[in-house]
Design a protein around this motif. Structure first.
Motif, mmCIF file in Angstrom:
data_model
loop_
_atom_site.group_PDB
_atom_site.id
_atom_site.type_symbol
_atom_site.label_atom_id
_atom_site.label_comp_id
_atom_site.label_asym_id
_atom_site.label_seq_id
_atom_site.Cartn_x
_atom_site.Cartn_y
_atom_site.Cartn_z
ATOM 1 N N ASP A 106 62.774 -63.060 100.612
ATOM 2 C CA ASP A 106 63.142 -63.684 101.889
ATOM 3 C C ASP A 106 62.059 -63.455 102.937
ATOM 4 O OD1 ASP A 106 65.521 -64.556 100.796
ATOM 5 O OD2 ASP A 106 66.737 -62.966 101.706
ATOM 6 N N TYR A 107 61.503 -62.254 102.972
ATOM 7 C CA TYR A 107 60.450 -61.943 103.937
ATOM 8 C C TYR A 107 59.222 -62.816 103.693
ATOM 9 C CZ TYR A 107 57.145 -59.386 106.789
ATOM 10 O OH TYR A 107 56.206 -59.065 107.727
ATOM 11 N N ARG A 108 58.816 -62.937 102.432
ATOM 12 C CA ARG A 108 57.645 -63.772 102.110
ATOM 13 C C ARG A 108 57.885 -65.226 102.481
ATOM 14 N NH1 ARG A 108 57.772 -60.620 97.454
ATOM 15 N NH2 ARG A 108 58.686 -62.326 96.274
ATOM 16 N N HIS A 109 59.092 -65.715 102.263
ATOM 17 C CA HIS A 109 59.390 -67.104 102.597
ATOM 18 C C HIS A 109 59.441 -67.334 104.109
ATOM 19 C CE1 HIS A 109 61.005 -67.690 98.356
ATOM 20 N NE2 HIS A 109 59.957 -68.479 98.493
ATOM 21 N N GLY A 110 59.654 -66.265 104.865
ATOM 22 C CA GLY A 110 59.729 -66.394 106.315
ATOM 23 C C GLY A 110 58.383 -66.346 107.012
ATOM 24 N N THR A 167 54.785 -70.064 112.799
ATOM 25 C CA THR A 167 55.060 -71.214 113.668
ATOM 26 C C THR A 167 55.663 -70.757 114.987
ATOM 27 O OG1 THR A 167 55.387 -72.660 111.770
ATOM 28 C CG2 THR A 167 56.363 -73.381 113.853
ATOM 29 N N ALA A 168 56.613 -69.834 114.926
ATOM 30 C CA ALA A 168 57.248 -69.332 116.144
ATOM 31 C C ALA A 168 56.222 -68.643 117.038
ATOM 32 C CB ALA A 168 58.384 -68.380 115.790
ATOM 33 N N TYR A 169 55.340 -67.861 116.437
ATOM 34 C CA TYR A 169 54.293 -67.174 117.200
ATOM 35 C C TYR A 169 53.416 -68.191 117.929
ATOM 36 C CZ TYR A 169 50.275 -64.263 118.293
ATOM 37 O OH TYR A 169 49.269 -63.619 118.965
ATOM 38 N N ARG A 170 52.968 -69.230 117.202
ATOM 39 C CA ARG A 170 52.109 -70.253 117.832
ATOM 40 C C ARG A 170 52.850 -70.971 118.958
ATOM 41 N NH1 ARG A 170 50.852 -71.280 112.462
ATOM 42 N NH2 ARG A 170 52.053 -73.204 112.485
ATOM 43 N N GLN A 171 54.118 -71.286 118.753
ATOM 44 C CA GLN A 171 54.887 -71.988 119.787
ATOM 45 C C GLN A 171 55.052 -71.108 121.023
ATOM 46 O OE1 GLN A 171 58.439 -73.047 117.665
ATOM 47 N NE2 GLN A 171 57.584 -74.985 116.940
ATOM 48 N N MET A 172 55.342 -69.817 120.814
ATOM 49 C CA MET A 172 55.502 -68.920 121.961
ATOM 50 C C MET A 172 54.175 -68.750 122.691
ATOM 51 S SD MET A 172 58.208 -65.990 120.728
ATOM 52 C CE MET A 172 57.360 -65.593 119.202
ATOM 53 N N HIS A 173 53.093 -68.678 121.934
ATOM 54 C CA HIS A 173 51.772 -68.543 122.544
ATOM 55 C C HIS A 173 51.440 -69.776 123.395
ATOM 56 C CE1 HIS A 173 47.719 -67.045 123.005
ATOM 57 N NE2 HIS A 173 47.243 -68.216 122.607
ATOM 58 N N ARG A 174 51.720 -70.965 122.850
ATOM 59 C CA ARG A 174 51.490 -72.204 123.609
ATOM 60 C C ARG A 174 52.371 -72.280 124.847
ATOM 61 N NH1 ARG A 174 52.556 -76.242 119.374
ATOM 62 N NH2 ARG A 174 51.797 -74.891 117.783
ATOM 63 N N ALA A 175 53.574 -71.687 124.776
ATOM 64 C CA ALA A 175 54.494 -71.739 125.902
ATOM 65 C C ALA A 175 54.119 -70.731 126.979
ATOM 66 C CB ALA A 175 55.916 -71.480 125.425
ATOM 67 N N THR A 193 52.979 -63.808 126.972
ATOM 68 C CA THR A 193 51.815 -62.943 127.074
ATOM 69 C C THR A 193 51.600 -62.132 125.799
ATOM 70 O OG1 THR A 193 53.151 -61.255 128.128
ATOM 71 C CG2 THR A 193 51.923 -62.741 129.567
ATOM 72 N N ASN A 194 52.671 -61.709 125.152
ATOM 73 C CA ASN A 194 52.534 -60.905 123.927
ATOM 74 C C ASN A 194 53.626 -61.326 122.949
ATOM 75 O OD1 ASN A 194 51.824 -59.063 122.037
ATOM 76 N ND2 ASN A 194 52.630 -57.300 123.118
ATOM 77 N N PRO A 195 53.503 -62.472 122.315
ATOM 78 C CA PRO A 195 54.559 -62.960 121.430
ATOM 79 C C PRO A 195 54.560 -62.248 120.080
ATOM 80 C CG PRO A 195 52.760 -64.527 121.468
ATOM 81 C CD PRO A 195 52.410 -63.415 122.426
ATOM 82 N N SER A 196 55.035 -61.011 120.061
ATOM 83 C CA SER A 196 55.069 -60.285 118.791
ATOM 84 C C SER A 196 56.423 -59.842 118.406
ATOM 85 C CB SER A 196 54.183 -59.076 118.823
ATOM 86 O OG SER A 196 54.432 -58.271 119.944
#
Length: 53
Positions: free
Chosen positions: A29-33, A39-47, A50-53
């Motif tokens: 499950d972790y590997r599939h995620g 994608t979520a990291y990139r979207q938060m970064h674009r939005a 400051t530290n999308p981790s």
């Protein structure tokens, strides 16, 4: 308004708690995620996060 039967009000079994956590399945499950997390990291970064981790 209709009355609900007592059967309708019983809690339903959750699939998450019904299945035991198995190490191999958790790792799979972790590997599939990975793609979803990336994608979520990139979207938060674009939005502007400051530290999308």
């Amino acid at each position: 308004m209709t009355q609900s039967s007592s059967e309708d009000r019983r809690p339903r079994e959750s699939q998450i708690t019904a299945e035991p956590a198995i190490v191999d399945q958790c790792q799979k499950d972790y590997r599939h995620g990975i793609a979803a997390r990336s994608t979520a990291y990139r979207q938060m970064h674009r939005a502007g996060a400051t530290n999308p981790s």
